[in-house]
Structures are given as structure tokens and as C-alpha cells.
Design a protein around this motif. Structure first.
Motif: not given
Length: 139
Positions: A92, A94, A97, A102-107
């Protein structure tokens, strides 16, 4: 550990990107760039800037776009972390931001993402061959 198929895709993704970066440097050398050692020490963003100096054909714009996009995605793959997802071990990543909107996000770095990355590297490789052919034909 992730299953063998996932590890194979992960290894292939890293390999094809590294191969394309070397091929990009070869193209810069064919176009007249003077310093192989300096070029091979550069990060992808620096190589893109160098490419703008040496690859001046309109057809080469796609190479620079792909190199930059794939370099950013490669960084997300390399700087990822392991998780258990759906009972399987995968990676995964990250994204930091950019601002409040446009905040922090994971994928997930799943098989689909790795296959897409490999396919787009093939597109870059095809474009690099065309570029080399143009540069050697003009030499």
C-alpha cells in the motif's frame, strides 16, 4: 509473504522501469548529451529536464510525459509499505496532502496497478525505440 505471482509482477515492474530509464539515457547520448555517468546518477525529474534539452522533436513530448508519470508511480511503489488486504499480503502507498482540499490518502498497489504500470512502460519503450531510430537516422 505475498504470493509468487504478485512478487513476480512487482519485480517485473521495477525491472521494466529501470530498463526504460537506461534506454532513455541511451537516447540522450544519441542526441548529444555528453555525460553518461552524470545522467545515470540523476533522478527521473532531473532526467526529464535533461531530456527537454536534448530531445527536441515534437514526437518526443510523449516520452517526457510518460517518464515523469511513471517515475512518480515508481516512487509510490518503491516507498510503499506491506499490509494484509483481503487475506493476502500486498503493498500500500500513501500520497501526502497538497493542501486542505487534497488531503493525505492511501491506495493499494494491487495486481491491476502493477500490470497497468508494466503496460505503460511498454508504451514508453516503444516510444524510446522510435526516438532512437529518429536520432540515429539523423546522425
Amino acid at each position: 509473504m505475498p504470493d509468487e505471482e504478485y512478487l513476480t509482477l512487482l519485480g517485473e515492474a521495477v525491472y521494466v522501469f529501470n530498463s526504460n530509464v537506461s534506454f532513455f539515457v541511451e537516447n540522450l547520448m544519441h542526441a548529444g548529451a555528453p555525460d553518461w555517468y552524470g545522467l545515470t546518477d540523476m533522478m527521473t525529474g532531473q532526467l526529464k529536464d535533461e531530456g527537454k534539452k536534448w530531445l527536441v522533436n515534437e514526437e518526443d513530448v510523449r516520452i517526457l510525459e510518460l517518464l515523469c508519470d511513471l517515475g512518480n508511480e515508481r516512487n509510490r511503489i518503491i516507498h510503499s509499505f506491506p499490509v494484509t488486504h483481503g487475506g493476502r499480503q500486498e503493498l500500500r502507498t500513501k500520497v501526502k496532502a497538497k493542501d486542505a482540499e487534497r488531503p493525505n490518502y492511501q491506495y493499494q498497489i494491487d495486481r491491476e496497478l502493477l500490470c497497468s504500470f508494466i503496460d505503460r512502460n511498454q508504451e514508453l519503450n516503444d516510444e524510446l525505440y522510435k526516438c532512437r531510430d529518429r536520432n540515429t537516422a539523423n546522425a
